[in-house]
Design a protein around this motif. Structure first.
Motif, PDB file in Angstrom:
ATOM      1  N   LEU A 254       0.974  -1.019   0.061  1.00 16.19           N
ATOM      2  CA  LEU A 254      -0.008   0.328   0.200  1.00 16.19           C
ATOM      3  C   LEU A 254       1.105   1.328  -0.043  1.00 16.19           C
ATOM      4  O   LEU A 254       0.189   2.291  -0.929  1.00 16.19           O
ATOM      5  CB  LEU A 254      -1.153  -0.042   1.500  1.00 16.19           C
ATOM      6  CG  LEU A 254      -1.510   0.941   1.429  1.00 16.19           C
ATOM      7  CD1 LEU A 254      -2.504   1.510   0.319  1.00 16.19           C
ATOM      8  CD2 LEU A 254      -2.550   1.042   2.664  1.00 16.19           C
ATOM      9  N   LEU A 255       1.938   1.363   0.493  1.00 18.38           N
ATOM     10  CA  LEU A 255       3.203   2.680   0.515  1.00 18.38           C
ATOM     11  C   LEU A 255       3.531   2.244  -0.771  1.00 18.38           C
ATOM     12  O   LEU A 255       3.237   4.089  -1.411  1.00 18.38           O
ATOM     13  CB  LEU A 255       3.852   1.998   1.785  1.00 18.38           C
ATOM     14  CG  LEU A 255       5.433   3.261   1.656  1.00 18.38           C
ATOM     15  CD1 LEU A 255       5.063   4.881   1.925  1.00 18.38           C
ATOM     16  CD2 LEU A 255       6.116   2.479   2.872  1.00 18.38           C
ATOM     17  N   GLU A 256       3.913   1.527  -1.596  1.00 18.39           N
ATOM     18  CA  GLU A 256       4.200   2.243  -2.905  1.00 18.39           C
ATOM     19  C   GLU A 256       2.863   2.579  -3.716  1.00 18.39           C
ATOM     20  O   GLU A 256       3.458   3.615  -4.599  1.00 18.39           O
ATOM     21  CB  GLU A 256       4.793   0.907  -3.365  1.00 18.39           C
ATOM     22  CG  GLU A 256       5.980   0.113  -2.374  1.00 18.39           C
ATOM     23  CD  GLU A 256       7.205   1.288  -2.143  1.00 18.39           C
ATOM     24  OE1 GLU A 256       7.704   1.734  -3.556  1.00 18.39           O
ATOM     25  OE2 GLU A 256       8.081   1.235  -1.466  1.00 18.39           O
ATOM     26  N   ALA A 257       2.478   2.113  -3.090  1.00 16.22           N
ATOM     27  CA  ALA A 257       0.376   2.221  -4.180  1.00 16.22           C
ATOM     28  C   ALA A 257       0.787   4.389  -3.770  1.00 16.22           C
ATOM     29  O   ALA A 257       0.298   4.591  -4.909  1.00 16.22           O
ATOM     30  CB  ALA A 257      -0.645   2.053  -3.822  1.00 16.22           C
ATOM     31  N   VAL A 261       0.835   6.780  -5.788  1.00 11.75           N
ATOM     32  CA  VAL A 261      -0.620   7.962  -5.969  1.00 11.75           C
ATOM     33  C   VAL A 261       0.115   9.721  -6.244  1.00 11.75           C
ATOM     34  O   VAL A 261      -0.406  10.233  -6.737  1.00 11.75           O
ATOM     35  CB  VAL A 261      -1.816   7.921  -5.622  1.00 11.75           C
ATOM     36  CG1 VAL A 261      -2.426   8.668  -4.584  1.00 11.75           C
ATOM     37  CG2 VAL A 261      -2.330   6.305  -5.552  1.00 11.75           C
ATOM     38  N   THR A 262       0.536   9.905  -4.729  1.00 15.23           N
ATOM     39  CA  THR A 262       0.899  10.625  -4.257  1.00 15.23           C
ATOM     40  C   THR A 262       1.759  11.819  -5.603  1.00 15.23           C
ATOM     41  O   THR A 262       1.497  13.133  -5.638  1.00 15.23           O
ATOM     42  CB  THR A 262       1.806  10.790  -3.473  1.00 15.23           C
ATOM     43  OG1 THR A 262       1.376  10.144  -2.243  1.00 15.23           O
ATOM     44  CG2 THR A 262       2.826  12.371  -2.823  1.00 15.23           C
ATOM     45  N   ARG A 263       3.295  11.319  -6.291  1.00 11.56           N
ATOM     46  CA  ARG A 263       3.437  11.221  -7.726  1.00 11.56           C
ATOM     47  C   ARG A 263       2.536  12.709  -8.354  1.00 11.56           C
ATOM     48  O   ARG A 263       2.071  12.832  -9.602  1.00 11.56           O
ATOM     49  CB  ARG A 263       3.919  10.355  -7.944  1.00 11.56           C
ATOM     50  CG  ARG A 263       5.423  10.229  -7.364  1.00 11.56           C
ATOM     51  CD  ARG A 263       6.136   8.720  -8.185  1.00 11.56           C
ATOM     52  NE  ARG A 263       7.504   8.662  -6.411  1.00 11.56           N
ATOM     53  CZ  ARG A 263       8.533   8.800  -6.682  1.00 11.56           C
ATOM     54  NH1 ARG A 263       8.819   9.855  -7.247  1.00 11.56           N
ATOM     55  NH2 ARG A 263       8.945   8.564  -5.719  1.00 11.56           N
ATOM     56  N   HIS A 264       1.555  11.222  -8.887  1.00 10.21           N
ATOM     57  CA  HIS A 264       0.330  11.955  -9.803  1.00 10.21           C
ATOM     58  C   HIS A 264      -0.249  12.750  -8.978  1.00 10.21           C
ATOM     59  O   HIS A 264      -0.493  13.917 -10.607  1.00 10.21           O
ATOM     60  CB  HIS A 264      -0.229  10.100 -10.194  1.00 10.21           C
ATOM     61  CG  HIS A 264       0.048   9.275 -11.078  1.00 10.21           C
ATOM     62  ND1 HIS A 264       0.624   9.459 -12.430  1.00 10.21           N
ATOM     63  CD2 HIS A 264       0.125   7.549 -11.129  1.00 10.21           C
ATOM     64  CE1 HIS A 264       1.093   8.124 -12.150  1.00 10.21           C
ATOM     65  NE2 HIS A 264       0.698   7.671 -11.789  1.00 10.21           N
TER      66      HIS A 264
END
Length: 368
Positions: A254-257, A261-264
Motif C-alpha cells: 500500500l505504501l508503494e501504491a 498516487v502521490t506523484r500523480h
C-alpha cells in the motif's frame, strides 16, 4: 479594547485546549516507549547488581535508556549501533584512565579520542554522542570495586537488555503505523477534491490550495516508510510479531501504491493550477476528479478492510471507461486533454495495485 477581551480570552482558552490535546496524544504515543525503557532499566539494573554483584551499575542503566530512547525508529540495528557507540566510549576512556589517570587534560584527551574513534567507526552523529557521554562517565566517576573495565561489562549488559526488550516488548506505536497512512490518504483525497472544486468553478485559489496540500504529502510518505522499515526489522526477529508479518507486507504494498498516487496527484495539481487561471468552469473534468477521490479513499482503507481494495478496483474500472478526451464534456482544448491523460496514468496505476495486470489495466482504458 475592552470589547476585544472576551475574544482574546476565548482564543487563549482554545489554544490551551489544543495544546492539552496535543500533549495527551504525545503521551499516549510515548507509553509503549516508556514501558520498554522502564522494563529494560529494571532488568539491566537487577542483573548487574544482583547477579554480577556490581554495587553501582549506573552504566547499565544509562546504556539501556540511551539505546531504547523515545525515537520511533526502533530497528534493532539502530539500537545495536547506539550500544556499540556507548561501548566504544567506555573502552576508550577506560584505556586512557589506566594509562595516564584522571584530570582536566586527561578529560579533554578522553573526550577528543572518543569522538575521533566514534566518527571513524560510524557516520551516525548519535553514535558519536553516545560514545562521548559514556566516556565522560568513566572519566569523571571514581573506579568501581571491580576496576575501570567493570563499566564496560555494565554497558554490555545494558546493550543486551535493550536488544532483548526491543524484541520481547515491541512498540505498538511503531508496529501499527496506521496513523501516517490515514493522514496521507486523507491529504490525497483533500487534494483531489480541491482539484475538482477548482475545475468546477474555475477557482485559482482552490487550485493553489490543492497544490499546497499535495506538496505536504512527501513528509508523510517518508515517515511512513521509516516506521514501516522499523516495524519489519522488529517483526523479523520478535516472536510476538510473526503473525503481523503478512499485514506489514500488505502495508508495504500500500505504501508503494500511495507513493505512486502521490506523484500523480502532484503532477495533476500543478497542471490544474495553471489551467484554471483562465477562470473557465470545467464541470466535466471536475466530475472525473470527484470519482477519483472516492477511489483513492477506498484504496487508503484497503489494509484495514480487504473489501475496500475490491471497491477501489470496481470504481477504477468504471472511471477508466470515461477517460478519453472525446468522452469528457468540454475537454476540447489541448490543456484540458492533458489533464485527462494525467488522470489516466493515476487510474492505470491504481488498477494495477488493485490486482489487474498491466495488459488488463491498459485494456480497460479507452484508446486516445
Amino acid at each position: 479594547m475592552r470589547g476585544d477581551d472576551p475574544l482574546r480570552r476565548l482564543e487563549r482558552r482554545v489554544r490551551r485546549q489544543v495544546d492539552a490535546r496535543r500533549a495527551f496524544r504525545r503521551l499516549l504515543r510515548s507509553l509503549p516507549a516508556i514501558a520498554q525503557i522502564v522494563a529494560g532499566v529494571v532488568v539491566a539494573y537487577a542483573f548487574a547488581r544482583e547477579v554480577l554483584g556490581h554495587e553501582l551499575p549506573i552504566v547499565a542503566v544509562t546504556v539501556t535508556i540511551s539505546a531504547l530512547g523515545f525515537a520511533r525508529d526502533a530497528r534493532p540495528r539502530r539500537v545495536l549501533e547506539t550500544v556499540v557507540g556507548i561501548l566504544v566510549g567506555i573502552v576508550v576512556a577506560a584505556l586512557i584512565v589506566l594509562a595516564v589517570g584522571r584530570g582536566v587534560w586527561q578529560l579533554a584527551l578522553i573526550l577528543a579520542l572518543a569522538l575521533i574513534v566514534a566518527r571513524l567507526v560510524s557516520p551516525s552523529a548519535g553514535f558519536a554522542v553516545a560514545a562521548a557521554v559514556q566516556s565522560m562517565l568513566v572519566a569523571v566517576l571514581p573506579d568501581p570495586e571491580g576496576g575501570v573495565f567493570e563499566r564496560a561489562i555494565d554497558g554490555l549488559v545494558g546493550g543486551v537488555v535493550a536488544l532483548l526488550v526491543t524484541a520481547l516488548i515491541p512498540r505498538w506505536d511503531v508496529v501499527r503505523a496506521r496513523g501516517e497512512s490515514r493522514a496521507l490518504f486523507s491529504l490525497l483525497v483533500e487534494s483531489l477534491s480541491g482539484v475538482a472544486e477548482a475545475l468546477r468553478r474555475g477557482d485559482a485559489g482552490a487550485a493553489e490550495l490543492a497544490l499546497t496540500r499535495s506538496r505536504r504529502t512527501q513528509p508523510l510518505i517518508d515517515e511512513w516508510r521509516a516506521l514501516l522499515e522499523s516495524a519489519r526489522a522488529v517483526a523479523a526477529y520478535s516472536p510476538w510479531l510473526r503473525r503481523g508479518r503478512a499485514r506489514l507486507a500488505a502495508e508495504g504494498e500500500l505504501l508503494e501504491a500511495a507513493d505512486l498516487v502521490t506523484r500523480h496527484v502532484r503532477s495533476i495539481a500543478r497542471r490544474v493550477e495553471i489551467l484554471v487561471r483562465d477562470g473557465l468552469d470545467r464541470p466535466g473534468l471536475a466530475q472525473l476528479f470527484d470519482e477519483a477521490s472516492v477511489i483513492v479513499r477506498a484504496l487508503g482503507r484497503s489494509v484495514e478492510s480487504p473489501s475496500a481494495r475490491d471497491r477501489a478496483r470496481v470504481l477504477g474500472l468504471a472511471l477508466s471507461g470515461e477517460l478519453a478526451p472525446d468522452r469528457v464534456p468540454g475537454a476540447v482544448r489541448v490543456p484540458d486533454q492533458v489533464v485527462v491523460v494525467l488522470l489516466r496514468s493515476l487510474v492505470f496505476d491504481t488498477l494495477i495495485v488493485c490486482g489487474l495486470t498491466r495488459a488488463e489495466a491498459r485494456q480497460a482504458l479507452p484508446p486516445l
